[in-house]
Each structure stands twice: as C-alpha cells, then as structure tokens.
Design a protein around this motif. Structure first.
Motif, PDB file in Angstrom:
ATOM      1  N   GLY A  83     -34.135  16.599  62.316  1.00 13.44           N
ATOM      2  CA  GLY A  83     -35.532  16.476  61.922  1.00 13.44           C
ATOM      3  C   GLY A  83     -36.483  16.565  63.098  1.00 13.44           C
ATOM      4  O   GLY A  83     -36.128  16.986  64.205  1.00 13.44           O
ATOM      5  N   ASP A  84     -37.690  16.138  62.871  1.00 13.90           N
ATOM      6  CA  ASP A  84     -38.753  16.135  63.875  1.00 13.90           C
ATOM      7  C   ASP A  84     -38.497  14.989  64.850  1.00 13.90           C
ATOM      8  O   ASP A  84     -38.575  13.816  64.478  1.00 13.90           O
ATOM      9  CB  ASP A  84     -40.088  15.960  63.150  1.00 13.90           C
ATOM     10  N   LEU A  85     -38.203  15.311  66.116  1.00 11.61           N
ATOM     11  CA  LEU A  85     -37.823  14.279  67.079  1.00 11.61           C
ATOM     12  C   LEU A  85     -38.956  13.289  67.315  1.00 11.61           C
ATOM     13  O   LEU A  85     -38.717  12.079  67.386  1.00 11.61           O
ATOM     14  CB  LEU A  85     -37.394  14.910  68.402  1.00 11.61           C
ATOM     15  N   ALA A  86     -40.184  13.777  67.457  1.00 17.73           N
ATOM     16  CA  ALA A  86     -41.310  12.873  67.703  1.00 17.73           C
ATOM     17  C   ALA A  86     -41.469  11.898  66.543  1.00 17.73           C
ATOM     18  O   ALA A  86     -41.650  10.692  66.744  1.00 17.73           O
ATOM     19  CB  ALA A  86     -42.593  13.679  67.907  1.00 17.73           C
ATOM     20  N   ARG A  87     -41.377  12.419  65.331  1.00 15.67           N
ATOM     21  CA  ARG A  87     -41.490  11.554  64.148  1.00 15.67           C
ATOM     22  C   ARG A  87     -40.351  10.545  64.106  1.00 15.67           C
ATOM     23  O   ARG A  87     -40.557   9.355  63.839  1.00 15.67           O
ATOM     24  CB  ARG A  87     -41.469  12.414  62.886  1.00 15.67           C
ATOM     25  N   ASP A  88     -39.130  11.020  64.389  1.00 23.77           N
ATOM     26  CA  ASP A  88     -37.964  10.145  64.321  1.00 23.77           C
ATOM     27  C   ASP A  88     -38.019   9.054  65.389  1.00 23.77           C
ATOM     28  O   ASP A  88     -37.665   7.898  65.129  1.00 23.77           O
ATOM     29  CB  ASP A  88     -36.683  10.962  64.486  1.00 23.77           C
ATOM     30  N   LEU A  89     -38.468   9.415  66.587  1.00 20.40           N
ATOM     31  CA  LEU A  89     -38.565   8.411  67.652  1.00 20.40           C
ATOM     32  C   LEU A  89     -39.625   7.364  67.329  1.00 20.40           C
ATOM     33  O   LEU A  89     -39.437   6.178  67.611  1.00 20.40           O
ATOM     34  CB  LEU A  89     -38.890   9.084  68.987  1.00 20.40           C
ATOM     35  N   ARG A  90     -40.737   7.791  66.755  1.00 21.64           N
ATOM     36  CA  ARG A  90     -41.768   6.822  66.358  1.00 21.64           C
ATOM     37  C   ARG A  90     -41.227   5.871  65.295  1.00 21.64           C
ATOM     38  O   ARG A  90     -41.460   4.660  65.350  1.00 21.64           O
ATOM     39  CB  ARG A  90     -43.006   7.550  65.835  1.00 21.64           C
ATOM     40  N   ALA A  91     -40.486   6.428  64.338  1.00 21.82           N
ATOM     41  CA  ALA A  91     -39.910   5.588  63.284  1.00 21.82           C
ATOM     42  C   ALA A  91     -38.893   4.611  63.864  1.00 21.82           C
ATOM     43  O   ALA A  91     -38.858   3.428  63.496  1.00 21.82           O
ATOM     44  CB  ALA A  91     -39.256   6.465  62.219  1.00 21.82           C
ATOM     45  N   LEU A  92     -38.066   5.110  64.792  1.00 23.01           N
ATOM     46  CA  LEU A  92     -37.075   4.243  65.421  1.00 23.01           C
ATOM     47  C   LEU A  92     -37.759   3.146  66.230  1.00 23.01           C
ATOM     48  O   LEU A  92     -37.378   1.973  66.153  1.00 23.01           O
ATOM     49  CB  LEU A  92     -36.159   5.064  66.327  1.00 23.01           C
ATOM     50  N   ALA A  93     -38.777   3.529  66.996  1.00 18.91           N
ATOM     51  CA  ALA A  93     -39.491   2.555  67.822  1.00 18.91           C
ATOM     52  C   ALA A  93     -40.103   1.460  66.954  1.00 18.91           C
ATOM     53  O   ALA A  93     -40.015   0.268  67.274  1.00 18.91           O
ATOM     54  CB  ALA A  93     -40.576   3.256  68.638  1.00 18.91           C
ATOM     55  N   ARG A  94     -40.698   1.853  65.847  1.00 16.08           N
ATOM     56  CA  ARG A  94     -41.340   0.860  64.972  1.00 16.08           C
ATOM     57  C   ARG A  94     -40.306  -0.049  64.317  1.00 16.08           C
ATOM     58  O   ARG A  94     -40.504  -1.272  64.215  1.00 16.08           O
ATOM     59  CB  ARG A  94     -42.171   1.570  63.898  1.00 16.08           C
ATOM     60  N   GLY A  95     -39.191   0.530  63.879  1.00 14.79           N
ATOM     61  CA  GLY A  95     -38.145  -0.282  63.271  1.00 14.79           C
ATOM     62  C   GLY A  95     -37.502  -1.228  64.272  1.00 14.79           C
ATOM     63  O   GLY A  95     -37.233  -2.401  63.970  1.00 14.79           O
ATOM     64  N   PHE A  96     -37.261  -0.732  65.471  1.00 13.17           N
ATOM     65  CA  PHE A  96     -36.655  -1.537  66.535  1.00 13.17           C
ATOM     66  C   PHE A  96     -37.581  -2.695  66.901  1.00 13.17           C
ATOM     67  O   PHE A  96     -37.158  -3.847  67.021  1.00 13.17           O
ATOM     68  CB  PHE A  96     -36.413  -0.644  67.754  1.00 13.17           C
ATOM     69  N   LEU A  97     -38.857  -2.369  67.061  1.00 10.42           N
ATOM     70  CA  LEU A  97     -39.835  -3.385  67.440  1.00 10.42           C
ATOM     71  C   LEU A  97     -39.954  -4.454  66.355  1.00 10.42           C
ATOM     72  O   LEU A  97     -39.997  -5.652  66.643  1.00 10.42           O
ATOM     73  CB  LEU A  97     -41.188  -2.718  67.675  1.00 10.42           C
ATOM     74  N   GLY A  98     -39.986  -4.025  65.111  1.00 12.62           N
ATOM     75  CA  GLY A  98     -40.085  -4.979  64.016  1.00 12.62           C
ATOM     76  C   GLY A  98     -38.896  -5.918  63.961  1.00 12.62           C
ATOM     77  O   GLY A  98     -39.042  -7.118  63.702  1.00 12.62           O
ATOM     78  N   ALA A  99     -37.696  -5.383  64.230  1.00 11.72           N
ATOM     79  CA  ALA A  99     -36.487  -6.209  64.190  1.00 11.72           C
ATOM     80  C   ALA A  99     -36.466  -7.218  65.332  1.00 11.72           C
ATOM     81  O   ALA A  99     -36.176  -8.404  65.134  1.00 11.72           O
ATOM     82  CB  ALA A  99     -35.248  -5.315  64.247  1.00 11.72           C
ATOM     83  N   ILE A 100     -36.783  -6.765  66.543  1.00  8.28           N
ATOM     84  CA  ILE A 100     -36.722  -7.642  67.710  1.00  8.28           C
ATOM     85  C   ILE A 100     -37.821  -8.703  67.683  1.00  8.28           C
ATOM     86  O   ILE A 100     -37.634  -9.820  68.167  1.00  8.28           O
ATOM     87  CB  ILE A 100     -36.825  -6.806  69.007  1.00  8.28           C
TER      88      ILE A 100
END
Length: 210
Positions: A83-100
């Motif tokens: 998929g779109d790397l920029a989109r995927d990294l933003r989604a990962l960053a937001r999910g990671f941040l929310g979990a931590i």
C-alpha cells in the motif's frame, strides 16, 4: 477441567483487584489484606495462588507483556503490504502512540521504573518481552521494506529506534514526569504521529517512494 477453569478465574480476579492497589500505593505500600478485600476472597486464598507479595507483583507486571502481541500484529499487518507507505506509517505511528500512551500502561511503566533497583530482573524481562520485542518486529518490517527498495537503510534496527524515538521521546517523557491522563488530546496525538512519520520518511524513504 472445571477446577482448572475456576482456578484461572480466581487468579484473574485477584490480579484485577491487586493492580490498582500496587499502582496507587507502590510495592512497599501495597497491602495483601486490601487485595483480598477488593477481590472478595480470603487472604488465605490470595496466598494459595501467589506465594507472597513479590510473586503477585511480578505476575501483575508480566501479564501486561501480553499486550505487546497486539502491537507486533499491528506492525506486521500495517507494513507488510504494497500500500501507500506514507499512509501506512502514519497509521502505524498513531496506533503505536495510542497503545503506549494508554494511561494504565504509563502508570505500570512508572511503577516498574520505581522498583527497578529492588527487582532488576523484572524490569529487564518486562523491557525484553515488551518494548524490545516491538522494536525487533518493527526492524524486521523495515528490513523487508528495504529489500523491496521502498526504504533506504543499512541498519533496520537503528531505523526502528529512530522511528520510535521520533514518535515517543517527548510525549512519554512528559507523561512520566508530569503524570495525569489528560496531557494530550486525540488531535495532539494525531499531530505527533503525523510529524514523526513525516520526519522518518524524509530520512529513510527512497526517492521513488518519497
């Protein structure tokens, strides 16, 4: 089988009651009498499942490492596609941040740090099974992206450390020192995730990807 199920439920009941006691009072101030009262069991029942306060405390902390399974699955699911790397990294960053930044996890982190000298093995194991495991999963995912030519990197582990550092350094440290559960609104976390993903891509994305 029924007895095993009842034992597991009772153990979980005690752990659920004990967690806020340790979070509120710390290890030294935690009372097994209070744990028993909150769990609606006898003190003898608590000691039947946990030989002493140290074992109960260790079980509370180590049980949280199961949450890492969700993080590792999120990393793999988000980055292991075309998929779109920029989109995927933003989604990962937001999910990671929310979990931590989940309030109870932050409180447990403070507790583990406060008791690190008393229980050095516990702190080390919690780190290895938790944060370090997530870093290794992230490094492996970045390595695969590097092999596909999507990222430019020589050291996937260092890239993973850079990504997590960009994402977590300020919010986690602020939460550790200032306490409270309302330091960041959802919009603030969105902004932090966007900025971290953008900075990482500027450093590591291949020219064809950027």
């Amino acid at each position: 089988m029924e007895d095993n199920g009842r034992t597991a439920r009772k153990r979980a009941q005690i752990l659920e009651a004990a967690r806020p006691v340790f979070l509120r009072n710390g290890y030294v101030g935690a009372s097994m009498d209070e744990v028993a009262a909150l769990a609606s069991v006898s003190k003898q029942t608590v000691y039947k499942h946990f030989t002493d306060k140290e074992q109960l405390f260790t079980s509370i902390i180590m049980d949280t490492t199961a949450q890492v399974e969700g993080l590792t699955k999120m990393i793999t699911a988000t980055l292991d596609d075309d998929g779109d790397l920029a989109r995927d990294l933003r989604a990962l960053a937001r999910g990671f941040l929310g979990a931590i930044m989940e309030p109870e996890l932050l409180r447990l982190r403070r507790l583990v740090m406060a008791e690190a000298e008393r229980f050095p093995d516990l702190g080390r194991t919690w780190y290895e099974r938790g944060f370090e495991r997530s870093l290794k999963t992230l490094a492996a995912a970045f390595g695969r992206l590097g092999e596909r030519g999507v990222l430019r990197l020589d050291d996937p582990e260092l890239a993973a450390e850079h990504f997590v550092g960009l994402l977590l350094w300020i919010p986690v440290n602020k939460a550790m020192f200032r306490g409270g559960n309302d330091l960041y609104a959802e919009a603030d976390l969105d902004r932090l995730a966007e900025a971290a993903a953008g900075a990482f891509l500027r450093a590591y994305a291949s020219p064809d990807t950027a």
